[in-house]
Design an enzyme around this catalytic site. Structure first.
Site, PDB file in Angstrom:
ATOM      1  CB  ALA A  77      -7.321  -7.904  -3.818  1.00  0.00           C
ATOM      2  N   PRO A  78      -7.272  -5.738  -6.265  1.00  0.00           N
ATOM      3  CG  PRO A  78      -8.222  -4.890  -8.223  1.00  0.00           C
ATOM      4  CD  PRO A  78      -7.906  -4.517  -6.800  1.00  0.00           C
ATOM      5  N   GLY A  79      -5.054  -6.473  -7.864  1.00  0.00           N
ATOM      6  CA  GLY A  79      -3.776  -6.984  -8.334  1.00  0.00           C
ATOM      7  C   GLY A  79      -3.024  -6.158  -9.347  1.00  0.00           C
ATOM      8  CE  LYS A  81      -1.957   1.552  -6.596  1.00  0.00           C
ATOM      9  NZ  LYS A  81      -3.412   1.347  -6.806  1.00  0.00           N
ATOM     10  CD  GLU A  99      -7.400  -8.012  -0.199  1.00  0.00           C
ATOM     11  OE1 GLU A  99      -8.304  -7.750   0.615  1.00  0.00           O
ATOM     12  OE2 GLU A  99      -6.694  -7.138  -0.746  1.00  0.00           O
ATOM     13  CG  ASP A 130      -6.005  -7.380   9.825  1.00  0.00           C
ATOM     14  OD1 ASP A 130      -5.577  -6.392   9.196  1.00  0.00           O
ATOM     15  OD2 ASP A 130      -6.842  -7.282  10.742  1.00  0.00           O
ATOM     16  CG  ASP A 148      -3.853   1.000  -3.412  1.00  0.00           C
ATOM     17  OD1 ASP A 148      -4.066   2.209  -3.161  1.00  0.00           O
ATOM     18  OD2 ASP A 148      -4.490   0.374  -4.278  1.00  0.00           O
ATOM     19  CB  CYS A 201      -8.516   5.587  -5.205  1.00  0.00           C
ATOM     20  SG  CYS A 201      -9.619   4.423  -4.408  1.00  0.00           S
TER      21      CYS A 201
END
Length: 274
Positions: A77-79, A81, A99, A130, A148, A201
């Site tokens: 999420a959010p989606g 990638k 997610e 998880d 990510d 990030c």
């Protein structure tokens, strides 16, 4: 002394920490983080287009998908990638996008439903689990994995005084532990010869190269691969923006906004299991 250092809180502590990491570059980098990110517009073939940071596009296309039949996006999420992986995977491939948050998983479902054409959407399965515990269910099952990981996301911290006022260095340590749990799980899920892309990030090496370094201490069959930008897929029909360049780090690559027109920050590292 270490405990006192970790208890420093707020904007002054944040400033001190990142000034120590980036030295004279920090002020320029911080100013770039306050500006609007460089967004790419994805045209994945659905009823709507999707916008995401150009650095995220750069990272996602760096995961080789040719010949991969089972693909996993572990923290999807959010989606954005997921849309890229789904658009670039082979026609006989299947993508699982996972997610752990039920709320964010619902958002992921909506993004895939609205932005992917039906023939691709049918080959994307969305789960809620998880990722750090996934390796207890299966091992060495996937040809390609994108992780990510949740991270400090300093751009968002700087944009919100509420989060900046409560920032402490212990936040980075806690996130690094979570990232390691996810990365070690993802590595166990990877087939021999498969490819795993770890990305965040975050700005600090503590959440990037240092997390990757732990793989070499834990496993004896780890290798990091160089990424040849000339070998990545042509996405001109999918993406509207010229993608940024990345700076080489010890293990991976880092897109930083002060030198890439606002793209990033986005760290990524390509790993394989020999």
């Amino acid at each position: 002394m270490s405990n006192k250092k970790n208890k420093k809180q707020g904007e002054a502590a944040f400033e001190e920490y990142y000034l120590n990491v980036f030295a004279e570059r920090w002020q320029v980098l911080k100013a770039a983080l306050a500006e609007e990110p460089l967004y790419a517009e994805l045209k994945a073939g659905g009823e709507r287009n999707y916008f995401l940071d150009a650095g995220s596009v750069k990272a996602a296309i760096s995961l080789p998908l040719k010949g991969a039949e089972k693909i996993l996006d572990l923290c999807a999420a959010p989606g954005g990638k997921t849309l890229i992986l789904a658009s670039l995977m082979d026609k006989n491939a299947h993508l699982i996008s996972n997610e752990r948050s039920a709320e964010r998983k619902n958002r992921l479902v909506k993004v895939c439903d609205e932005h992917l054409p039906l023939e691709i959407r049918e080959r994307v399965t969305i789960t809620c689990s998880d990722g750090a515990l996934w390796c207890k269910k299966e091992t060495e099952a996937y040809d390609a994995i994108l992780l990510d990981a949740p991270c400090s996301s300093e751009r968002h911290v700087l944009a919100d005084m509420k989060y900046l006022s409560i920032w402490t260095q212990s936040r980075i340590k806690m996130l690094a532990l979570e990232q390691w749990a996810l990365l070690s799980s993802a590595y166990r899920l990877l087939k021999h010869g498969g490819k795993l892309l770890y990305s965040t990030c975050a700005l600090t090496p503590a959440e990037n190269d240092d997390v990757v370094a732990r793989l070499f201490k834990k496993f004896d069959d780890v290798a990091v691969l160089n990424i040849d930008d000339t070998a990545v897929p042509d996405i001109s029909s999918l993406c509207s923006v010229q993608l940024p360049c990345a700076e080489k780090t010890k293990y991976g690559y880092h897109v930083l906004p002060d030198r890439q027109n606002g793209a990033g920050p986005l760290y990524y590292c390509l790993i394989t299991k020999n």
